[in-house]
Structure formats: structure tokens, C-alpha cells
Design a protein around this motif. Structure first.
Motif, mmCIF file in Angstrom:
data_model
loop_
_atom_site.group_PDB
_atom_site.id
_atom_site.type_symbol
_atom_site.label_atom_id
_atom_site.label_comp_id
_atom_site.label_asym_id
_atom_site.label_seq_id
_atom_site.Cartn_x
_atom_site.Cartn_y
_atom_site.Cartn_z
ATOM 1 N N GLN A 137 3.514 0.977 -8.870
ATOM 2 C CA GLN A 137 4.438 -0.123 -9.055
ATOM 3 C C GLN A 137 3.814 -1.412 -8.543
ATOM 4 O O GLN A 137 3.035 -1.412 -7.601
ATOM 5 C CB GLN A 137 5.713 0.131 -8.261
ATOM 6 N N GLY A 138 4.217 -2.495 -9.161
ATOM 7 C CA GLY A 138 3.757 -3.782 -8.668
ATOM 8 C C GLY A 138 4.568 -4.202 -7.463
ATOM 9 O O GLY A 138 5.633 -3.672 -7.201
ATOM 10 N N GLY A 139 4.028 -5.163 -6.725
ATOM 11 C CA GLY A 139 4.767 -5.646 -5.575
ATOM 12 C C GLY A 139 3.842 -5.899 -4.408
ATOM 13 O O GLY A 139 2.631 -5.964 -4.562
ATOM 14 N N VAL A 140 4.448 -6.055 -3.255
ATOM 15 C CA VAL A 140 3.660 -6.321 -2.056
ATOM 16 C C VAL A 140 3.615 -5.057 -1.219
ATOM 17 O O VAL A 140 4.647 -4.467 -0.917
ATOM 18 C CB VAL A 140 4.291 -7.469 -1.238
ATOM 19 N N ILE A 141 2.434 -4.656 -0.879
ATOM 20 C CA ILE A 141 2.331 -3.474 -0.024
ATOM 21 C C ILE A 141 1.643 -3.842 1.291
ATOM 22 O O ILE A 141 0.882 -4.805 1.357
ATOM 23 C CB ILE A 141 1.557 -2.325 -0.715
ATOM 24 N N ASP A 142 1.958 -3.096 2.310
ATOM 25 C CA ASP A 142 1.341 -3.313 3.619
ATOM 26 C C ASP A 142 0.085 -2.463 3.749
ATOM 27 O O ASP A 142 0.113 -1.271 3.461
ATOM 28 C CB ASP A 142 2.306 -2.914 4.745
ATOM 29 N N ILE A 143 -0.960 -3.096 4.205
ATOM 30 C CA ILE A 143 -2.192 -2.359 4.438
ATOM 31 C C ILE A 143 -2.567 -2.520 5.910
ATOM 32 O O ILE A 143 -2.569 -3.629 6.439
ATOM 33 C CB ILE A 143 -3.339 -2.922 3.570
ATOM 34 N N THR A 144 -2.851 -1.414 6.544
ATOM 35 C CA THR A 144 -3.316 -1.483 7.927
ATOM 36 C C THR A 144 -4.830 -1.524 7.922
ATOM 37 O O THR A 144 -5.488 -0.599 7.466
ATOM 38 C CB THR A 144 -2.833 -0.255 8.725
ATOM 39 N N LYS A 145 -5.370 -2.624 8.416
ATOM 40 C CA LYS A 145 -6.824 -2.760 8.441
ATOM 41 C C LYS A 145 -7.363 -2.273 9.785
ATOM 42 O O LYS A 145 -6.691 -2.396 10.810
ATOM 43 C CB LYS A 145 -7.217 -4.227 8.239
ATOM 44 N N PRO A 146 -8.585 -1.772 9.755
ATOM 45 C CA PRO A 146 -9.187 -1.351 11.019
ATOM 46 C C PRO A 146 -9.394 -2.545 11.948
ATOM 47 O O PRO A 146 -9.595 -3.661 11.493
ATOM 48 C CB PRO A 146 -10.551 -0.773 10.603
ATOM 49 N N ILE A 147 -9.332 -2.277 13.219
ATOM 50 C CA ILE A 147 -9.571 -3.323 14.214
ATOM 51 C C ILE A 147 -10.734 -2.863 15.099
ATOM 52 O O ILE A 147 -10.863 -1.666 15.388
ATOM 53 C CB ILE A 147 -8.282 -3.612 15.016
ATOM 54 N N ALA A 148 -11.582 -3.800 15.479
ATOM 55 C CA ALA A 148 -12.769 -3.443 16.265
ATOM 56 C C ALA A 148 -12.364 -2.845 17.606
ATOM 57 O O ALA A 148 -11.456 -3.348 18.281
ATOM 58 C CB ALA A 148 -13.630 -4.669 16.486
ATOM 59 N N ILE A 149 -13.029 -1.785 17.967
ATOM 60 C CA ILE A 149 -12.686 -1.100 19.207
ATOM 61 C C ILE A 149 -12.894 -2.015 20.421
ATOM 62 O O ILE A 149 -12.178 -1.923 21.406
ATOM 63 C CB ILE A 149 -13.493 0.217 19.315
ATOM 64 N N SER A 150 -13.846 -2.926 20.310
ATOM 65 C CA SER A 150 -14.076 -3.851 21.425
ATOM 66 C C SER A 150 -12.888 -4.793 21.643
ATOM 67 O O SER A 150 -12.773 -5.427 22.686
ATOM 68 C CB SER A 150 -15.350 -4.660 21.185
ATOM 69 N N ASN A 151 -12.010 -4.872 20.653
ATOM 70 C CA ASN A 151 -10.819 -5.715 20.779
ATOM 71 C C ASN A 151 -9.615 -4.940 21.307
ATOM 72 O O ASN A 151 -8.523 -5.474 21.374
ATOM 73 C CB ASN A 151 -10.451 -6.325 19.429
ATOM 74 N N LEU A 152 -9.833 -3.683 21.643
ATOM 75 C CA LEU A 152 -8.741 -2.829 22.091
ATOM 76 C C LEU A 152 -8.950 -2.397 23.538
ATOM 77 O O LEU A 152 -10.080 -2.278 24.008
ATOM 78 C CB LEU A 152 -8.670 -1.562 21.226
#
Ligand SMILES: [Zn+2]
Length: 102
Positions: free
Chosen positions: A53-68
Motif C-alpha cells: 500500500q502507498g503511504g508513509v511508513i516508519d523505518i528504524t535506522k541503525p544508530i552508531a554504537i558509539s552514540n549509545l
């Protein structure tokens, strides 16, 4: 790799700074992790024939481990991780409360 899936972490920099979440997946090759509820982007998707389906979907992008930073399950504080070396094992240890995390 100091962070494992299932760990609770806090984001140290960027738009989600201060947000806590659970690590869903660690991506060692990218030195990154997918954290539930963190670094979410909206993606506009065009409708396609068939099931998508068309529309807006949420995507979880990876985050650098050094930022966690790991949130210690014992003292509940964002903490640096050290290692406690046993005879045959290497366990993660919270540097704040000195408790073994694994
Ligand atoms: Zn601790």
C-alpha cells in the motif's frame, strides 16, 4: 561488541538524545545497532500493484554504537561497561556499580 540485543541503551547524541530504548539487533559490520523507538524516519512509499500500500511508513535506522550508552540493569544509570575476567569467561560489568551485567 559491548552492546547486545536486548540491552537497554540511551542515546547520547543527535535528534533522539536522551531517549532510552531496547536494542533489537546489533549490526557489527556497521558498528551500529537497531534500537526500538530510536532513529525513526518517515518514508513515503508509492502505492504499487499487488500487496504494498502507498503511504508513509516508519523505518528504524541503525544508530552508531558509539552514540549509545548502556543503561545498567542493576543501578539503572547510563554507564560505561568494563569487563570482569573470569577463568574461562569475560563478563560485562557496570563501571558505576561494579555489578556484572550478563
Ligand atoms: Zn550499574
Amino acid at each position: 561488541m559491548k552492546i547486545k540485543s536486548g540491552d537497554e541503551v540511551m542515546v547520547l547524541v543527535g535528534k533522539d538524545k536522551g531517549t532510552k530504548g531496547k536494542v533489537d539487533r546489533v549490526l557489527p559490520k556497521l558498528n551500529s545497532a537497531i534500537v526500538v523507538g530510536v532513529n525513526i524516519y518517515k518514508k513515503h512509499q508509492k502505492a504499487q500493484k499487488g500487496t504494498i500500500q502507498g503511504g508513509v511508513i516508519d523505518i528504524t535506522k541503525p544508530i552508531a554504537i558509539s552514540n549509545l550508552s548502556i543503561v545498567c540493569p542493576k543501578c539503572k544509570l547510563p554507564s560505561k561497561i568494563g569487563y570482569k575476567l573470569g577463568k574461562d569467561s569475560k563478563k560485562r560489568m557496570c563501571k558505576k556499580c561494579k555489578q556484572v551485567i550478563d
